[in-house]
Design a protein around this motif. Sequence first.
Motif, PDB file in Angstrom:
ATOM      1  N   VAL A 327       0.937  -1.019  -0.089  1.00 57.48           N
ATOM      2  CA  VAL A 327      -0.062   0.103  -0.070  1.00 57.48           C
ATOM      3  C   VAL A 327       0.905   1.250   0.037  1.00 57.48           C
ATOM      4  N   ASN A 328       2.120   0.995   0.459  1.00 54.56           N
ATOM      5  CA  ASN A 328       3.015   2.282   0.231  1.00 54.56           C
ATOM      6  C   ASN A 328       3.031   2.787  -1.166  1.00 54.56           C
ATOM      7  N   SER A 396      -0.240  -5.710  -8.908  1.00 53.45           N
ATOM      8  CA  SER A 396      -0.608  -5.829  -7.710  1.00 53.45           C
ATOM      9  C   SER A 396       0.368  -6.950  -7.103  1.00 53.45           C
ATOM     10  N   ASP A 397       0.411  -8.066  -7.415  1.00 55.29           N
ATOM     11  CA  ASP A 397       1.195  -9.270  -7.235  1.00 55.29           C
ATOM     12  C   ASP A 397       2.682  -8.935  -6.938  1.00 55.29           C
ATOM     13  N   THR A 398       3.144  -9.454  -6.058  1.00 49.86           N
ATOM     14  CA  THR A 398       4.597  -9.237  -5.674  1.00 49.86           C
ATOM     15  C   THR A 398       5.279  -9.971  -6.771  1.00 49.86           C
ATOM     16  N   GLY A 399       6.621  -9.432  -7.312  1.00 50.55           N
ATOM     17  CA  GLY A 399       7.406 -10.146  -8.247  1.00 50.55           C
ATOM     18  C   GLY A 399       6.884  -9.574  -9.685  1.00 50.55           C
ATOM     19  N   ASN A 400       6.310  -8.631  -9.813  1.00 51.62           N
ATOM     20  CA  ASN A 400       6.245  -8.047 -10.889  1.00 51.62           C
ATOM     21  C   ASN A 400       6.568  -6.534 -11.032  1.00 51.62           C
ATOM     22  N   ALA A 401       7.447  -6.077 -11.932  1.00 52.88           N
ATOM     23  CA  ALA A 401       7.926  -4.777 -12.270  1.00 52.88           C
ATOM     24  C   ALA A 401       6.957  -3.591 -12.712  1.00 52.88           C
ATOM     25  N   CYS A 402       7.564  -2.375 -12.822  1.00 57.55           N
ATOM     26  CA  CYS A 402       6.716  -1.460 -13.264  1.00 57.55           C
ATOM     27  C   CYS A 402       7.323  -1.039 -14.777  1.00 57.55           C
ATOM     28  N   TYR A 403       6.567  -0.607 -15.526  1.00 60.75           N
ATOM     29  CA  TYR A 403       6.842  -0.518 -16.920  1.00 60.75           C
ATOM     30  C   TYR A 403       6.445   0.925 -17.069  1.00 60.75           C
ATOM     31  N   LYS A 436      17.244  -1.087 -21.768  1.00 60.29           N
ATOM     32  CA  LYS A 436      15.936  -0.954 -21.347  1.00 60.29           C
ATOM     33  C   LYS A 436      15.441  -1.644 -20.308  1.00 60.29           C
ATOM     34  N   ILE A 437      14.919  -1.301 -19.032  1.00 57.70           N
ATOM     35  CA  ILE A 437      14.610  -2.103 -18.080  1.00 57.70           C
ATOM     36  C   ILE A 437      13.093  -1.421 -17.372  1.00 57.70           C
ATOM     37  N   ALA A 438      12.601  -2.596 -16.474  1.00 54.36           N
ATOM     38  CA  ALA A 438      11.356  -2.387 -15.847  1.00 54.36           C
ATOM     39  C   ALA A 438      11.857  -2.157 -14.554  1.00 54.36           C
ATOM     40  N   LEU A 439      11.159  -1.329 -13.606  1.00 53.25           N
ATOM     41  CA  LEU A 439      11.653  -1.116 -12.404  1.00 53.25           C
ATOM     42  C   LEU A 439      10.952  -2.120 -11.430  1.00 53.25           C
ATOM     43  N   SER A 440      11.977  -2.634 -10.274  1.00 57.01           N
ATOM     44  CA  SER A 440      11.356  -3.484  -9.522  1.00 57.01           C
ATOM     45  C   SER A 440      11.103  -2.637  -8.154  1.00 57.01           C
ATOM     46  N   HIS A 441      10.265  -3.225  -7.279  1.00 55.89           N
ATOM     47  CA  HIS A 441       9.891  -2.626  -5.908  1.00 55.89           C
ATOM     48  C   HIS A 441      10.810  -2.969  -5.002  1.00 55.89           C
ATOM     49  N   SER A 442      11.979  -3.224  -5.079  1.00 62.00           N
ATOM     50  CA  SER A 442      12.741  -3.948  -3.957  1.00 62.00           C
ATOM     51  C   SER A 442      13.562  -2.687  -3.473  1.00 62.00           C
ATOM     52  N   GLY A 443      14.133  -2.806  -2.143  1.00 57.93           N
ATOM     53  CA  GLY A 443      15.065  -1.792  -1.433  1.00 57.93           C
ATOM     54  C   GLY A 443      14.215  -0.571  -1.421  1.00 57.93           C
ATOM     55  N   ASP A 444      15.379   0.673  -1.582  1.00 53.88           N
ATOM     56  CA  ASP A 444      14.572   1.967  -1.583  1.00 53.88           C
ATOM     57  C   ASP A 444      14.037   2.476  -2.808  1.00 53.88           C
ATOM     58  N   ALA A 447      13.082   5.996  -4.073  1.00 55.25           N
ATOM     59  CA  ALA A 447      13.952   7.139  -4.517  1.00 55.25           C
ATOM     60  C   ALA A 447      14.398   6.606  -5.773  1.00 55.25           C
ATOM     61  N   ARG A 448      14.551   5.352  -6.176  1.00 56.38           N
ATOM     62  CA  ARG A 448      15.013   4.947  -7.406  1.00 56.38           C
ATOM     63  C   ARG A 448      14.008   5.150  -8.614  1.00 56.38           C
ATOM     64  N   PHE A 449      12.753   5.194  -8.358  1.00 53.36           N
ATOM     65  CA  PHE A 449      11.522   5.448  -9.231  1.00 53.36           C
ATOM     66  C   PHE A 449      11.622   7.034  -9.505  1.00 53.36           C
ATOM     67  N   ASP A 450      12.058   7.834  -8.275  1.00 53.33           N
ATOM     68  CA  ASP A 450      11.978   9.307  -8.679  1.00 53.33           C
ATOM     69  C   ASP A 450      13.090   9.580  -9.624  1.00 53.33           C
ATOM     70  N   LYS A 451      14.248   8.869  -9.541  1.00 51.49           N
ATOM     71  CA  LYS A 451      15.433   9.197 -10.421  1.00 51.49           C
ATOM     72  C   LYS A 451      14.937   9.029 -11.772  1.00 51.49           C
TER      73      LYS A 451
END
Length: 475
Positions: A327-328, A396-403, A436-444, A447-451
Amino acid sequence: MSIANLRRRLEEKVSGYSVGDVTNTKFVKPQRLLKTLSVLEQKFDDLENSIPLDEKIFRSISKLESSGFEHLTRRDWKNLAWALSKILPGTQEKLLFSDIGKRIIRNFQQSEIDLIGLVYFPLLYSYFALENEDVKNKPAIWLQLRDVLNTNRSGVYRNSKQPKKWMSTLVDYSEILSNSPTKSFVKRFLQDQDSSSLSRELESLQMAPNSWFWDDLIKSSIKSIKDMNEQDYLKVIPRFIGLAEQKALYAADILVALLERYAKTSEREKVHEVLKCLALNQWGNPQYDSSAGWNNVNPDTKRMVIQWFVRADLEAFFKLFSASADVNRFNYWIKFIDKISFSQIFLGPSALQSQQTQHKKFRELNRGRLKELMGSTSSNNAFLLKIENVYIVDFSDTGNACYAYNYLPYKDKNRRILIGELKNKNTVLFVKDGKKIALSHSGDWEARFDKHLENIGISSNQHRAGNRNSGYGRK
């Protein structure tokens, strides 16, 4: 009855009597006889004020055309008054607006009070029987008819030995024959629990259901929304929504007024589900440029409703349907809400088939907007956000990245979307070390998404920490 109306009625009635008129009060009033008399009088009034057959009305008009006013009987005069709101055979306009109608009104303007008393109620009926299309431009002859009624109202009342109910109504509501005939009724119309109480109170005037009066009352009520204080406005929203459902002809005007006023309240960021649903049914999804109905409201108001859809979609995605979602991520994406112009929810089998009350309600309210996610797990859902000119896809499910894409990654006309259409690493915008990459939701990940988002031209006007009070904090 107000003190002013009571005083007016008493003065107009008392003025018709001399000082010497004294009622003998020594005898007991015959109550049963008086009650019977009242019933008989009502029946006589109903008969006296019943609309004559058209053939009798047309016969009186023919008599006027052939012989003039001099040979008309009392019944002919009444028939002419009844006829003013009718369309004669072979004509296209109401009699009032024809040359004959204008001659009739001019004659009544010069008539004695005895004749006016005879034809007053038929004239009143014709005045209210006209529709909004007939009088919207306030034609001169209609105003002359009103002037005849207004000028002679007191005289007719004074000359009546036993005032009729409609006479008392006209005295109590004197403004009904003014330039603002519905002004004093607006507040009552909006606040009365029984929406038909006003109709019953004015029943003696026999206003037609399609009378210009009711149209004026509704339009005046709609106009009043603009100047309401916030507290009063929020209270009357349900009344107007009910009115929009009952009177489809006014639904668009009501919706415009409600949305424009809501956009100026302190609660504009709070999703009003009923208004949102009404707007969707009336004009379609505001997120599509093809929904031309949204041109009826200001761009800022349209943005408010778009944000309602976005917020509702994100809340449904992260709280309602996706129990396993982080939910974060709601707190992260909602900070871009002022830049999001489009949102789309893709529901998997579990969410689409769920019989939970809240799930069913959301699907019903958003019928036609939702798409089905194919080729993934039963519990997985997805959302798409258009931020500036970039399309963001997350799951929604974990293990899926953001595109992220610079185009809509699926065919919008399709209701079922394969997960592979939303996961295309060959065309994503995120790049790392030239790949080219998709972004994972691991770690911080925030901040990585912001960048990465800043690298493709997207930044939030809100500080991330400022979104922790959204109601969807850590569990």
